[in-house]
Design a protein around this motif. Structure first.
Motif, PDB file in Angstrom:
ATOM      1  N   ILE B 144       0.794  -1.040  -0.144  1.00 45.51           N
ATOM      2  CA  ILE B 144       0.073   0.120   0.054  1.00 45.51           C
ATOM      3  C   ILE B 144       0.851   1.277   0.071  1.00 45.51           C
ATOM      4  O   ILE B 144       0.542   2.228  -0.751  1.00 45.51           O
ATOM      5  CB  ILE B 144      -0.974   0.133   1.214  1.00 45.51           C
ATOM      6  N   VAL B 145       2.058   1.201   0.767  1.00 39.71           N
ATOM      7  CA  VAL B 145       2.607   2.322   0.884  1.00 39.71           C
ATOM      8  C   VAL B 145       3.470   2.739  -0.273  1.00 39.71           C
ATOM      9  O   VAL B 145       3.629   3.887  -1.024  1.00 39.71           O
ATOM     10  CB  VAL B 145       3.844   2.110   2.108  1.00 39.71           C
ATOM     11  N   MET B 146       4.037   1.517  -1.124  1.00 42.98           N
ATOM     12  CA  MET B 146       4.596   1.745  -2.267  1.00 42.98           C
ATOM     13  C   MET B 146       3.626   2.167  -3.543  1.00 42.98           C
ATOM     14  O   MET B 146       4.222   3.002  -4.201  1.00 42.98           O
ATOM     15  CB  MET B 146       5.373   0.232  -2.626  1.00 42.98           C
ATOM     16  N   ALA B 147       2.448   1.627  -3.407  1.00 43.79           N
ATOM     17  CA  ALA B 147       1.432   2.048  -4.282  1.00 43.79           C
ATOM     18  C   ALA B 147       1.435   3.488  -4.337  1.00 43.79           C
ATOM     19  O   ALA B 147       0.889   4.262  -5.342  1.00 43.79           O
ATOM     20  CB  ALA B 147       0.357   1.056  -4.183  1.00 43.79           C
ATOM     21  N   GLY B 148       1.008   3.948  -3.070  1.00 44.34           N
ATOM     22  CA  GLY B 148       0.763   5.245  -2.648  1.00 44.34           C
ATOM     23  C   GLY B 148       1.711   6.132  -3.335  1.00 44.34           C
ATOM     24  O   GLY B 148       1.421   7.474  -3.919  1.00 44.34           O
ATOM     25  N   TRP B 149       3.185   5.571  -2.925  1.00 47.02           N
ATOM     26  CA  TRP B 149       4.320   6.548  -3.406  1.00 47.02           C
ATOM     27  C   TRP B 149       4.617   6.585  -4.677  1.00 47.02           C
ATOM     28  O   TRP B 149       5.037   7.635  -5.049  1.00 47.02           O
ATOM     29  CB  TRP B 149       5.499   6.175  -2.495  1.00 47.02           C
ATOM     30  N   ALA B 150       4.452   5.472  -5.695  1.00 43.94           N
ATOM     31  CA  ALA B 150       4.911   5.433  -6.833  1.00 43.94           C
ATOM     32  C   ALA B 150       4.151   5.970  -7.913  1.00 43.94           C
ATOM     33  O   ALA B 150       4.537   6.179  -8.935  1.00 43.94           O
ATOM     34  CB  ALA B 150       5.149   3.632  -7.156  1.00 43.94           C
ATOM     35  N   ALA B 151       2.763   6.328  -7.543  1.00 40.33           N
ATOM     36  CA  ALA B 151       1.735   6.697  -8.693  1.00 40.33           C
ATOM     37  C   ALA B 151       2.059   8.190  -8.827  1.00 40.33           C
ATOM     38  O   ALA B 151       1.361   8.737  -9.877  1.00 40.33           O
ATOM     39  CB  ALA B 151       0.391   6.445  -8.181  1.00 40.33           C
ATOM     40  N   ASN B 152       2.746   9.080  -8.004  1.00 37.95           N
ATOM     41  CA  ASN B 152       3.208  10.506  -8.139  1.00 37.95           C
ATOM     42  C   ASN B 152       1.864  11.108  -8.291  1.00 37.95           C
ATOM     43  O   ASN B 152       1.472  12.159  -9.194  1.00 37.95           O
ATOM     44  CB  ASN B 152       3.850  10.639  -9.571  1.00 37.95           C
ATOM     45  N   ASN B 153       0.823  10.896  -7.222  1.00 35.66           N
ATOM     46  CA  ASN B 153      -0.557  11.384  -7.405  1.00 35.66           C
ATOM     47  C   ASN B 153      -0.603  11.752  -5.850  1.00 35.66           C
ATOM     48  O   ASN B 153      -0.385  11.039  -5.067  1.00 35.66           O
ATOM     49  CB  ASN B 153      -1.534  10.477  -7.826  1.00 35.66           C
ATOM     50  N   LYS B 154      -1.240  13.012  -5.441  1.00 33.00           N
ATOM     51  CA  LYS B 154      -1.317  13.522  -4.181  1.00 33.00           C
ATOM     52  C   LYS B 154      -2.194  12.684  -3.530  1.00 33.00           C
ATOM     53  O   LYS B 154      -1.996  12.295  -2.311  1.00 33.00           O
ATOM     54  CB  LYS B 154      -1.350  15.029  -4.189  1.00 33.00           C
ATOM     55  N   PHE B 155      -3.372  12.121  -4.077  1.00 33.12           N
ATOM     56  CA  PHE B 155      -4.466  11.514  -3.364  1.00 33.12           C
ATOM     57  C   PHE B 155      -3.729  10.065  -3.038  1.00 33.12           C
ATOM     58  O   PHE B 155      -3.900   9.488  -1.942  1.00 33.12           O
ATOM     59  CB  PHE B 155      -5.539  11.363  -4.313  1.00 33.12           C
ATOM     60  N   SER B 156      -3.011   9.566  -3.986  1.00 36.18           N
ATOM     61  CA  SER B 156      -2.251   8.361  -3.588  1.00 36.18           C
ATOM     62  C   SER B 156      -1.434   8.462  -2.452  1.00 36.18           C
ATOM     63  O   SER B 156      -1.409   7.524  -1.641  1.00 36.18           O
ATOM     64  CB  SER B 156      -1.723   7.808  -5.183  1.00 36.18           C
TER      65      SER B 156
END
Lengths: 162, 349
Positions: B144-156
């Motif tokens: 989850i952390v990686m998905a949120g960080w890698a997407a380059n999106n502030k919501f993520s």
């Protein structure tokens, strides 16, 4: 046979990811490869017949501590490190590292690392008995005080007006 | 390990893996239908009888959707995150016993070593069973952390941040809630803990360890980010949180990981607290009856999760943190102290 193959695979994983931790300029990459290091170390513990330590390694280090690291890195949105022009310091650091490697290597060559200490039984209970016996108890407790002093030092540094 | 044991383990892996997959696709439909029923709607009922083919249609749709790679995303992390999620979700099932041990029937076509052989429906009976599940869960957070960080999106990123804080806080309560039942059973093995609950119904950990049961149910709900703990993906605030940028099969993998985690938590509640395959009547039921009772318990917990989603609003962030640190963890800690005292004076059970 398969134990040996797995050991070399995980040892390679551990070493390569540890090198990435130190060599990577992006702190988030470093944190993620540190997680890989911890997980492959845990696999090596498992191969050594100590599943309890293997699980603790993942739960405590890869699980709890690295989540905090990543949390801070993402919260502060740390950028890549810029190149610092400190050639003289780098040279001195290199010399120190070399000395350290020589010291560790000589200590390892003298010590018998291929056999468990006498009286050691390859199980969690056996390890605990050895660790809490009078032979190692003092060293074990001294280590915990060392960690405690590091903790106190960090609090003092971070909270100046405590 | 002999070749025969290896073969049985392989068959078990295939069966349990596909049972999970089937339950996952079933749950996507059941959840939508039950939610619709609770909200006076119909839910998906057009594809096949009662909408039973809806998961198939969803699967086909997701396969043929376009894969979108967001600009400026970290490609490696973006690809890796769903894989880590799914691997961790499925690894936990390795140490869970999915029913009582049973003897195979003897048929003429079966080889000699298979006739009447005692089979435990568990892939690996590790000495550290519960700790293994805990460790795998802990690594699953990074997906989850990686998905949120890698997407380059502030919501993520916000979703990833929230989830790392939430997982960290509730993992503590979750681990502490297990300590009491581990002390009572004297073992980390899930099978041993189930066997310790044999006998009359008050031997179940639900009654012996009621505070731990409440804490685990709440912390488990938080671990799998279900309502009222779905802050990592709160759709009214963060679009879809950490998986905002995911599409097609990567999105499906993340969804699958979430559902499989939820099923694992339900299975664990049934095994650790509700007596697993014991009926609570004081005598040992035949394996098939025990297995059906186990399935019924898992189904009840899964229904409870859907029920929660249909009933409760989402926590506010500060409420979430207060609740985790100031209520759940103290309850779990006091429970450990009391249980330890009782075990020390009265012995296990």
């Amino acid at each position: 046979m398969i134990d040996v193959i797995l050991f070399y695979v995980f040892a390679a994983f551990t070493l390569v990811s540890a090198l990435v931790v130190a060599g990577q300029r992006n702190p988030t990459y470093s944190a993620f490869s540190l997680i890989v290091t911890f997980c492959s170390l845990s696999a090596i513990y498992g191969l050594l017949g100590s599943p309890f330590i293997a699980a603790l390694q993942v739960i405590v280090y890869a699980g709890a501590i690295m989540v905090l690291f990543l949390f801070v890195l993402m919260l502060l949105n740390v950028k890549e490190e810029s190149e610092a022009p400190r050639k003289a310091l780098a040279g001195a650091g290199g010399v120190l590292v070399l000395l350290f490697v020589v010291q560790v290597a000589s200590a390892l060559l003298k010590a018998d690392v291929f056999h468990a200490p006498p009286g050691y039984e390859a199980s969690t209970v056996g390890m605990a008995q050895l660790l809490f016996s009078s032979r190692f108890l003092y060293v074990f407790e001294a280590t915990s005080i060392l960690i405690l002093s590091a903790l106190v030092g960090a609090v003092v540094l971070a909270k100046k007006d405590l | 390990m002999t070749l025969q044991a290896l073969l049985i383990a392989l068959v078990l892996i295939v069966v349990i893996f596909h049972a999970h997959l089937g339950l996952f696709s079933g749950m996507t439909l059941i959840e939508r239908r039950v939610l619709a029923f609770m909200q006076f709607r119909l839910g998906p009922n057009r594809t096949g009888p009662f909408g039973l083919l809806q998961p198939v249609a969803d699967g086909i749709k997701l396969f043929f959707k376009e894969e979108v790679m967001p600009e400026g995303a970290n490609k490696f992390g973006f690809f890796l995150a769903p894989m880590v999620a799914i691997v961790c979700a499925f690894s936990a099932m390795a140490v869970i016993p999915y029913g009582p041990a049973f003897h195979l029937p003897s048929f003429g076509f079966m080889p000699e070593w298979l006739r009447g052989r005692l089979i435990t429906p568990q892939i690996a009976d590790l000495e550290i069973g519960l700790l293994f599940i805990f460790a795998v869960n802990a690594v699953g957070v990074y997906a989850i952390v990686m998905a949120g960080w890698a997407a380059n999106n502030k919501f993520s990123l916000l979703g990833g941040l929230r989830s790392s804080a939430q997982m960290f806080s509730y993992e503590l309560a979750l681990g502490l809630s297990w300590v009491g039942i581990i002390m009572l059973a004297g073992s980390f093995k899930v099978g041993d803990i189930v066997e310790a609950q044999a006998g009359p119904i008050w031997k179940w950990n639900l009654f012996m360890q009621f505070p731990a049961f409440v804490v685990y149910l709440i912390a488990g709900t938080a671990e799998v980010s279900r309502l009222p703990f779905d802050l990592p993906e709160g759709e009214t605030e963060l679009v879809a949180g950490f998986h905002t940028e995911y599409s097609s099969m990567k999105f499906a993998l993340i969804q699958m990981a979430e559902y499989v985690n939820m099923i694992t938590v339900a299975v664990l509640v049934a095994l650790l607290f509700l007596g697993g395959w014991h009926l609570g009547l004081g005598f040992a039921a035949p394996p098939l009856v025990g297995f059906l009772a186990f399935l019924a318990k898992v189904g009840a917990i899964l229904f409870f999760f859907i029920w929660l989603r249909g009933t409760l609003p989402r926590f506010r962030y500060d409420q979430l943190m207060d609740f985790g640190w100031k209520i759940l963890i103290p309850i779990a800690a006091i429970n450990i102290l009391v249980t330890a005292g009782l075990v020390a004076f009265l012995g296990q059970r």
